[in-house]
Design a protein around this motif. Structure first.
Motif, PDB file in Angstrom:
ATOM      1  N   ALA A  93       0.797  -1.209  -0.007  1.00 43.22           N
ATOM      2  CA  ALA A  93       0.045  -0.043   0.103  1.00 43.22           C
ATOM      3  C   ALA A  93       1.114   1.264  -0.139  1.00 43.22           C
ATOM      4  O   ALA A  93       0.221   2.457  -0.575  1.00 43.22           O
ATOM      5  CB  ALA A  93      -1.024  -0.065   1.085  1.00 43.22           C
ATOM      6  N   SER A  94       2.094   1.367   0.620  1.00 44.73           N
ATOM      7  CA  SER A  94       2.878   2.416   0.849  1.00 44.73           C
ATOM      8  C   SER A  94       3.105   3.261  -0.489  1.00 44.73           C
ATOM      9  O   SER A  94       3.201   4.328  -0.650  1.00 44.73           O
ATOM     10  CB  SER A  94       3.888   2.237   1.680  1.00 44.73           C
ATOM     11  OG  SER A  94       4.895   3.499   1.892  1.00 44.73           O
ATOM     12  N   GLY A  95       3.640   2.375  -1.374  1.00 45.89           N
ATOM     13  CA  GLY A  95       4.299   2.986  -2.960  1.00 45.89           C
ATOM     14  C   GLY A  95       5.847   3.740  -2.518  1.00 45.89           C
ATOM     15  O   GLY A  95       5.995   4.244  -3.379  1.00 45.89           O
ATOM     16  N   GLN A  96       6.088   3.719  -1.345  1.00 42.75           N
ATOM     17  CA  GLN A  96       7.435   4.350  -1.273  1.00 42.75           C
ATOM     18  C   GLN A  96       8.543   3.237  -0.876  1.00 42.75           C
ATOM     19  O   GLN A  96       8.013   2.688   0.088  1.00 42.75           O
ATOM     20  CB  GLN A  96       7.292   5.487  -0.357  1.00 42.75           C
ATOM     21  CG  GLN A  96       6.701   6.662  -0.482  1.00 42.75           C
ATOM     22  CD  GLN A  96       6.615   7.797   0.420  1.00 42.75           C
ATOM     23  OE1 GLN A  96       7.447   7.770   1.498  1.00 42.75           O
ATOM     24  NE2 GLN A  96       5.768   8.812   0.076  1.00 42.75           N
ATOM     25  N   VAL A  97       9.804   3.571  -1.639  1.00 39.94           N
ATOM     26  CA  VAL A  97      10.725   2.616  -0.830  1.00 39.94           C
ATOM     27  C   VAL A  97      11.611   3.150  -0.054  1.00 39.94           C
ATOM     28  O   VAL A  97      12.255   4.223  -0.561  1.00 39.94           O
ATOM     29  CB  VAL A  97      11.401   2.251  -2.179  1.00 39.94           C
ATOM     30  CG1 VAL A  97      12.541   1.074  -1.710  1.00 39.94           C
ATOM     31  CG2 VAL A  97      10.562   1.234  -3.210  1.00 39.94           C
ATOM     32  N   PRO A  98      11.752   2.840   1.005  1.00 38.85           N
ATOM     33  CA  PRO A  98      12.574   3.573   2.083  1.00 38.85           C
ATOM     34  C   PRO A  98      14.400   3.422   1.828  1.00 38.85           C
ATOM     35  O   PRO A  98      14.512   2.311   1.160  1.00 38.85           O
ATOM     36  CB  PRO A  98      12.531   3.022   3.344  1.00 38.85           C
ATOM     37  CG  PRO A  98      11.677   1.911   3.211  1.00 38.85           C
ATOM     38  CD  PRO A  98      11.277   1.812   1.926  1.00 38.85           C
TER      39      PRO A  98
END
Length: 64
Positions: free
Chosen positions: A20-25
């Protein structure tokens, strides 16, 4: 990217939930396979980059 859509069910009709996030840390990687039925980061999310040991390569492929 080809075949980058997200499926709602797997091959046995079990439900799949997309990441769900769509962001890669930072320090993580998003793994994607061009195979449409692949269970990859589209579903389980990014993984720590330090967990990657190498790149897999085909050694022997038998075509049907």
């Amino acid at each position: 990217m080809p075949n980058s859509g997200v499926r709602s069910t797997d091959a046995e009709d079990r439900p799949l939930s997309p990441f769900a996030s769509g962001q890669v840390p930072p320090g993580s990687v998003f793994l994607h396979s061009p195979f449409g039925g692949s269970y990859d980061s589209r579903y389980f999310g990014p993984l720590p980059a330090d967990g990657i040991l190498g790149l897999a390569a085909s050694v022997f492929v038998l075509a049907p």
